[in-house]
Design an enzyme around this catalytic site. Structure first.
Site, PDB file in Angstrom:
ATOM      1  CG  ASP A 178      -2.952   4.730  -4.481  1.00  0.00           C
ATOM      2  OD1 ASP A 178      -2.308   4.658  -3.411  1.00  0.00           O
ATOM      3  OD2 ASP A 178      -2.864   5.693  -5.270  1.00  0.00           O
ATOM      4  CG  HIS A 199      -2.274   0.586   0.927  1.00  0.00           C
ATOM      5  ND1 HIS A 199      -2.476   1.609   0.014  1.00  0.00           N
ATOM      6  CD2 HIS A 199      -3.520   0.284   1.408  1.00  0.00           C
ATOM      7  CE1 HIS A 199      -3.753   1.912  -0.036  1.00  0.00           C
ATOM      8  NE2 HIS A 199      -4.409   1.122   0.798  1.00  0.00           N
TER       9      HIS A 199
END
Length: 434
Positions: free
Chosen positions: A410, A406
């Site tokens: 995204d 992450h």
């Protein structure tokens, strides 16, 4: 006579040390030149060490699981003759180097500390004869009086005793080691006395297994990945009915080419999708703070072996057709299970795919193969009824998981990638279009 100090050579670029995975020789054993003596594991591969000379092994550099620095003494061999150009170096090394702690010869040859096997003493009748206790009550005391150590037995004898529910400490033997003949004598006596054979025990003794070799590498890598990477996993359902039909048709006309599984078709779809989503095919250098988006797809293929999970890499997967991918998958899987992968076949991946095959599962949350930023996990294919307009039809469905880093990927990117991948899978004709 002279002593040859066999030093661990440089077995990989940038490698500072290697782990002892297995010894193939013992102290006191004769070895021949070019004979395999030990398996050493680096971060990338397991390499078999071969003896450079013939002679008798006099010292070994530690136990299985220990690390040996490059250039340190791996073993010392006593030779009858030695090459003139190395004699001076060997003698100097023998005098200057600290002595290697050599394990006991019997231990090197596989002598194990036995695990007591529990049985009820009341079930053991008064018996006589080789391998049989003389008295139910006296047998344990007599066996213990001879030695404080429990009886020795091979793994096969010990396993058989567990199945039969026999306490090895109750048996009288000609020596300390219990053999199959002792168990046979005990069983014959019980049969003569009218005792029924004990039921096989469903209990297993506790085992303490040292985490070494490939298992330790896996543990270290997975811990580092979960510790350093904030994972998130996205899962979507894909209809693979049409893809399975195409696979079946291709296999009917494959000739001498390898049989197609679902995996090469999925890899082909991934390679078709990657150009529009380069953030998925990337590596993240934590220290430098740099993400490298790779133009070529070097696809890691998680493969289960007896030693643990290995990830050989399919180089330039984007340039291979489904038949070439199938052949390379088969070759790398066989090499991995035979522990014959080369170092350059295990590193440099840009993206990994992991599948449990027929074991499948509803959904998985795979752990990223650091420093990559994503890993894809196809799950089990199931057949279920689905609505097609106003009709209900049979369809083959599969959940597809993707775990991403992450920090650099995204959630929108991961979901968009899977939706694009889904289009290639559900419309397989696109896989064969330029």
């Amino acid at each position: 006579m002279a002593r040859y100090v066999f030093k661990l050579p440089d077995i990989g670029e940038g490698i500072a040390e290697a782990e002892i995975v297995a010894w193939h020789v013992a102290v006191g054993q004769r070895v021949e030149e070019d004979q395999g003596v030990a398996d050493m594991m680096t971060d990338k591969a397991t390499v078999e060490m071969e003896s450079p000379v013939s002679g008798i092994v006099v010292e070994l550099a530690g136990e299985v699981g220990e690390q040996v620095p490059i250039g340190a003494a791996l073993m010392v061999i006593e030779t009858e003759t030695i090459a003139e150009d190395t004699a001076e170096e060997v003698d100097a090394a023998s005098q200057a180097s600290p002595r290697i702690d050599a394990p006991d010869v019997a231990d090197r040859q596989g002598r194990l500390e036995p695990t007591p096997i529990v049985a009820q003493a009341a079930e053991t009748p008064p018996t006589t004869g080789r391998g049989i206790s003389k008295s139910t009550e006296a047998a344990p005391q007599e066996a213990a009086s001879g030695s404080d150590a429990p009886p020795l037995a091979s793994p096969a004898v010990r396993a058989r005793a567990i199945d039969l529910g026999i306490d090895l400490s109750l048996l009288r033997t000609e020596g300390r080691r219990v053999r199959h003949a002792d168990l046979d004598a005990y069983l014959r006596y019980r049969a003569e006395q009218g005792y029924h054979s004990p039921h096989a025990s469903h209990r297993r003794p506790d085992e303490a297994i040292k985490v070494i070799g490939m298992r330790r590498r896996i543990a270290e890598n997975m811990a580092a990945s979960k510790r350093a990477i904030p994972h998130f996993t996205y899962v979507d359902e894909i209809d693979v009915t049409a893809l399975e039909a195409v696979r079946s048709d291709l296999n009917e006309t494959r000739g001498d080419r390898p049989k197609l599984t679902m995996l090469p078709l999925l890899i082909a779809a991934i390679c078709k999708t990657i150009p529009a989503y380069p953030m998925i095919n990337a590596r993240y250098d934590d220290d430098a703070g740099v993400v490298t988006r790779h133009g070529r797809v070097h696809l890691g293929m998680a493969t289960q072996t007896d030693a643990g999970l290995t990830v050989p890499v399919i180089r330039d997967a984007q340039d291979r057709n489904v038949w070439q991918l199938a052949a390379e998958i088969l070759r790398l899987a066989q090499a991995a299970r035979a522990s014959k992968l080369k170092p350059d076949e295990m590193g440099g991946g840009t993206l990994t795919i992991t599948s449990l095959g027929p074991l499948g599962g509803i959904a998985t949350t795979p752990v990223i193969n650091r420093p990559e930023v994503a890993i894809i996990g196809p799950n089990k294919i199931v057949e279920r009824p689905v609505f097609a307009g106003k009709e209900i039809v049979r369809a083959k469905l599969m959940n597809l998981s993707i775990s991403c880093d992450h920090r650099v990927v995204d959630g929108w990117d991961a979901a968009s990638f899977v939706q694009a991948l889904k289009r290639f899978i559900e419309t397989p004709v696109l896989l064969f279009a330029d």
